[in-house]
Write a protein that holds these residues in place. Sequence first.
Motif, PDB file in Angstrom:
ATOM      1  N   LEU A 107       0.821  -1.209   0.000  1.00 25.84           N
ATOM      2  CA  LEU A 107       0.000   0.000   0.000  1.00 25.84           C
ATOM      3  C   LEU A 107       0.855   1.260   0.000  1.00 25.84           C
ATOM      4  O   LEU A 107       0.538   2.248  -0.667  1.00 25.84           O
ATOM      5  N   GLY A 108       1.971   1.223   0.746  1.00 23.19           N
ATOM      6  CA  GLY A 108       2.870   2.366   0.738  1.00 23.19           C
ATOM      7  C   GLY A 108       3.506   2.576  -0.620  1.00 23.19           C
ATOM      8  O   GLY A 108       3.576   3.704  -1.127  1.00 23.19           O
ATOM      9  N   ALA A 109       3.970   1.486  -1.218  1.00 19.20           N
ATOM     10  CA  ALA A 109       4.595   1.584  -2.534  1.00 19.20           C
ATOM     11  C   ALA A 109       3.585   1.990  -3.598  1.00 19.20           C
ATOM     12  O   ALA A 109       3.907   2.741  -4.525  1.00 19.20           O
ATOM     13  N   GLU A 110       2.358   1.509  -3.468  1.00 24.08           N
ATOM     14  CA  GLU A 110       1.296   1.891  -4.407  1.00 24.08           C
ATOM     15  C   GLU A 110       0.997   3.382  -4.290  1.00 24.08           C
ATOM     16  O   GLU A 110       0.808   4.079  -5.304  1.00 24.08           O
ATOM     17  N   HIS A 111       0.959   3.869  -3.052  1.00 23.75           N
ATOM     18  CA  HIS A 111       0.719   5.297  -2.854  1.00 23.75           C
ATOM     19  C   HIS A 111       1.810   6.123  -3.531  1.00 23.75           C
ATOM     20  O   HIS A 111       1.517   7.111  -4.208  1.00 23.75           O
TER      21      HIS A 111
END
Length: 220
Positions: free
Chosen positions: A99-103
């Motif tokens: 989720l962090g990398a997607e953000h």
Amino acid sequence: MVDPASLSVLDALHSTPARRYLAPDPIPDDVLWEVLDAAVRGPSGGNAQQWGWVVVTDPGVKGTVAAWYRENWDRAYGARRAQILAGEVDGGLTPRGYLGAEHLAHHLADAPVWVFPVLRGAADATSPRVGSSIYGAVQQLCLAARAHGIGTSLTTLYGGHEDELRALLGLPADALTMALVPLGYPSQGRWAQPKRRPVEEVVHWERWGQHRARTGGGVR
């Protein structure tokens, strides 16, 4: 403003995770210069300093590169989103890490400052160790940013567009970007010690496979 002197070196080393939720708030020029000046004090192969540091704040340049980045993200990870978030994929990103990398993939251009570490004479390099001439200095960039309360992450997911990027940044023909480091004040999350496998498990003594029990209390 954060007082850099309030953070010890060891505390910085233990609390500089990748920060992927970055606010668009500007970074003062004097702070940015301090961070860059710390970076160039880092190690350089043969002390040759065959590097350059391209700072990008231009929205047009960021928008172009961010589109390449999202394209690569979608190709590499987007199709597996459901499986990764369900914990069905072994290795690689955890659901939280995903989720962090997607953000970051969708908000990369929001980071107010980007830094491209560039290595001269590397465009045609075949040695897998070529990056050793700059990555130590890149980590100093990240640590100096941490001291000022600025988040960073190191990524190369814009890859596959090096020729276009060379033209976009006006790089010499022999130069190669070694990473993209977005900088910004964190918008969420906290400074925390990254989770890692136990040091006793990954350190081998004298030869691979020989381990020792850790003695003493360590540094933390």
